[in-house]
Design an enzyme around this catalytic site. Structure first.
Site, PDB file in Angstrom:
ATOM      1  N   GLU A  77      40.915  20.491 -32.743  1.00 31.27           N
ATOM      2  CA  GLU A  77      40.355  19.430 -31.596  1.00 31.27           C
ATOM      3  C   GLU A  77      41.272  18.198 -31.923  1.00 31.27           C
ATOM      4  OE1 GLU A  77      36.040  18.081 -30.124  1.00 31.27           O
ATOM      5  OE2 GLU A  77      36.456  17.950 -32.383  1.00 31.27           O
ATOM      6  N   THR A 137      32.065  16.665 -40.953  1.00 28.76           N
ATOM      7  CA  THR A 137      31.080  15.658 -41.244  1.00 28.76           C
ATOM      8  C   THR A 137      29.719  16.496 -41.189  1.00 28.76           C
ATOM      9  OG1 THR A 137      32.137  13.620 -40.779  1.00 28.76           O
ATOM     10  CG2 THR A 137      29.623  13.647 -40.857  1.00 28.76           C
ATOM     11  N   ILE A 177      36.090  -4.267 -32.383  1.00 28.61           N
ATOM     12  CA  ILE A 177      37.293  -4.235 -31.716  1.00 28.61           C
ATOM     13  C   ILE A 177      37.368  -3.874 -30.248  1.00 28.61           C
ATOM     14  CG2 ILE A 177      39.937  -3.709 -32.033  1.00 28.61           C
ATOM     15  CD1 ILE A 177      39.326  -3.627 -35.098  1.00 28.61           C
ATOM     16  N   GLU A 236      25.636  19.303 -33.474  1.00 31.38           N
ATOM     17  CA  GLU A 236      26.534  19.604 -32.209  1.00 31.38           C
ATOM     18  C   GLU A 236      27.768  19.083 -32.602  1.00 31.38           C
ATOM     19  OE1 GLU A 236      28.756  18.884 -29.636  1.00 31.38           O
ATOM     20  OE2 GLU A 236      27.309  17.833 -28.283  1.00 31.38           O
ATOM     21  N   SER A 254      31.997  15.298 -35.996  1.00 30.65           N
ATOM     22  CA  SER A 254      32.889  16.198 -36.397  1.00 30.65           C
ATOM     23  C   SER A 254      32.412  17.543 -37.149  1.00 30.65           C
ATOM     24  CB  SER A 254      34.026  15.601 -37.222  1.00 30.65           C
ATOM     25  OG  SER A 254      33.462  15.127 -38.215  1.00 30.65           O
ATOM     26  N   LYS A 304      29.078  18.327 -44.458  1.00 33.72           N
ATOM     27  CA  LYS A 304      28.559  17.548 -45.337  1.00 33.72           C
ATOM     28  C   LYS A 304      27.141  17.328 -45.250  1.00 33.72           C
ATOM     29  CE  LYS A 304      32.909  15.279 -46.283  1.00 33.72           C
ATOM     30  NZ  LYS A 304      33.618  13.850 -46.149  1.00 33.72           N
ATOM     31  N   ASP A 308      33.256  -1.627 -25.509  1.00 35.93           N
ATOM     32  CA  ASP A 308      33.189  -1.234 -27.005  1.00 35.93           C
ATOM     33  C   ASP A 308      33.681  -0.048 -26.806  1.00 35.93           C
ATOM     34  OD1 ASP A 308      32.084  -1.501 -29.591  1.00 35.93           O
ATOM     35  OD2 ASP A 308      30.125  -0.642 -29.042  1.00 35.93           O
TER      36      ASP A 308
END
Length: 503
Positions: A393, A242, A28, A260, A239, A245, A99
């Site tokens: 953030e 993530t 998109i 990072e 993030s 995890k 993009d």
């Protein structure tokens, strides 16, 4: 003329391959909200094939084709990639802008940095050859010792959407320079140029399987890559949630990770600055890349004696920023990357207002742009340290402001965050800048500027902004294993046990 969006497959073992489940994800354009193409959607089955290809490439011809080849040999490929990137600069910059939504001129700058990063790591690869068998001085003459620097193995590289090709390059270039083979999983929100990197690798003849590129969703492609037993390391930018995890997943196999992650970085403006110069750096530090930067200096701390005058300047500069389609000449702020990011940014702004903050300017859709995920850059004042806008953030063009009286108060406010990626100080008093530099709890400090980044200098943070460093020699070391080799050189027996022949 409209830019054609290439219709790519997954890049595995040097070839374009259909995803096993044959699914695709729509692309998109964030400036128009129109579907302009699609990318392949990899799943765990494709990860399996890609990791196997990387493993074979690592050990092909007993490693002589890549892993144990000279750094000079690998450098030739890195330089060829850099040259091909430069050759395709205009096309790649347009694809990046379409993009991700970033202004074309900014995207073009990114592509220059991509080529420069590959060139720099070609130099580091060549320098590795002279560092092999580096002698270690020992206190015993009966032993000699040296170290070998060897590639870690197959590495999984998971990268974000804000600098699609550049963030991929920050990982791909050092990994390949070190002799690793890699599986790259870019963000599904902006993957076009990363797939084009596969075509570049094909054109320059990079050995099959050295770099594999899987586009797809995080849970379907990223998670299986992070947990794969034959992936020797994971490097991730994204993030903090993530990253946590991935760290948990890697821990099950005691797999090294480089993370990072997010940031909520401060920029401290003292009373002795040139107001216009400081205003531009303050805005650039937060609104560059449409505000979607992990290192964004999104918490502005300004000395109370100049606050009113400085904020007036800031608003005037802010209103002069050209917001438009990224391909329009002179664009300085494009759309955020997706509808989800747009809604998240607007929610942050409305919550700040509900909590009692003042939206000094911006924070809404530009009236002249009816379509696209555009947000007028927002400056928010009357902020308390308990507010969400101070602590979390945003990853959008939102700058929150507080004032301070003393240097000590500025330091306390600057460090009042779970994050520790970057910090900036603006002042003509360089001794004060030095004190602030030492006091900031951050991995990167900018003095009288914000956001400059160079391939030669280390990049990374502390606290919840992650650990490990990318770029410079520090980034290369992420992908190397140091092997100690110690040799006994005396003709005399060791003599610890009694010899049976002398009993």
């Amino acid at each position: 003329m409209a830019t054609s969006i290439p219709n790519r497959l997954l890049f595995i073992d040097g070839e374009w391959k259909e995803p096993i489940k044959r699914n695709r994800i729509p692309i998109i354009n964030p400036a128009t909200e129109q579907i302009i193409g699609s990318i392949p959607a990899a799943t765990a089955e494709d990860v399996e094939v890609a990791v196997e290809a990387a493993r074979k490439a690592l050990y092909r011809n007993a490693g002589k084709d890549w892993a144990s080849a000279t750094g000079a040999h690998r450098a030739k490929y890195l330089r060829a990639i850099a040259a091909k990137i430069t050759e395709r600069k205009s096309e790649l910059a347009k694809l990046e802008a379409i993009d991700s939504g970033k202004p074309f001129e900014e995207a073009a700058w990114d592509i220059d940095d991509v080529a420069g990063c590959f060139e720099y790591h070609a130099e580091l690869a060549e320098a590795l050859d002279s560092k092999q068998k580096t002698p270690i001085s020992l206190p015993m003459e009966t032993f000699k010792c040296h170290v070998l620097r060897e590639p870690l193995g197959v590495v999984g590289l998971i990268t974000p959407w804000n600098y699609p090709l550049l963030m991929a390059t920050w990982k791909v270039a050092p990994a390949l320079a070190a002799g690793c083979t890699a599986v790259l999983k870019p963000s599904e929100l902006a993957s076009i140029t990363c797939l084009e990197l596969g075509e570049v690798c094909k054109e320059v003849g990079l050995p099959p399987g050295v770099l594999n590129i899987l586009t797809g969703l995080g849970p379907e492609a990223g998670a299986p890559l992070a947990s794969h037993p034959h992936v020797d390391k994971i490097a991730f930018t994204g993030s903090s949630a993530t990253g946590s995890k991935i760290m948990t997943s890697a821990a099950q196999l005691v797999k090294p990770v480089t993370l990072e992650l997010g940031g909520k970085s401060p920029i401290v403006v003292f009373e002795d600055v040139d107001l216009d110069k400081a205003a531009e750096w303050s805005l650039f530090g937060c609104f560059w890349t449409n505000g979607q930067i992990c290192s964004a200096t999104s918490r502005l701390l300004v000395h109370e004696s100049i606050a009113a005058e400085f904020l007036d300047k800031l608003v005037k500069w802010c209103k002069n920023i050209k917001i438009s389609d990224p391909l329009e000449e002179g664009c300085r702020l494009g759309p955020v990357v997706s509808s989800g990011q747009y809604e998240k940014t607007m929610k942050f702004i409305s919550t700040a207002k509900d909590e009692g903050a003042t939206i000094l300017c911006g924070g809404e859709r530009p009236q002249h742009l009816k379509k696209g995920y555009f947000v007028k850059p927002a400056i928010i004042t009357d902020v308390k340290t308990s507010m969400q806008i101070w602590r979390e953030e945003v990853f959008g063009p939102v700058l929150c402001v507080k004032t301070f009286k003393t240097e000590d108060e500025a330091i306390e406010l600057a460090n009042d965050t779970h994050y520790g990626l970057a910090a900036a100080v603006l002042s003509q008093d360089l001794e004060r800048c030095e004190r602030m530099t030492k006091a900031f709890q951050a991995g990167i400090v900018w003095v009288n500027c914000s956001q400059p980044c160079f391939s030669q200098a280390p990049w990374g943070g502390k606290k919840r902004s992650g650990f490990g460093r990318e770029l410079g020699e520090w980034g290369l070391n992420n992908y190397l294993n140091v092997k100690q080799v110690t040799q006994y050189v005396s003709d005399d027996p060791w003599g610890w046990y009694k010899s049976p022949s002398k009993l």
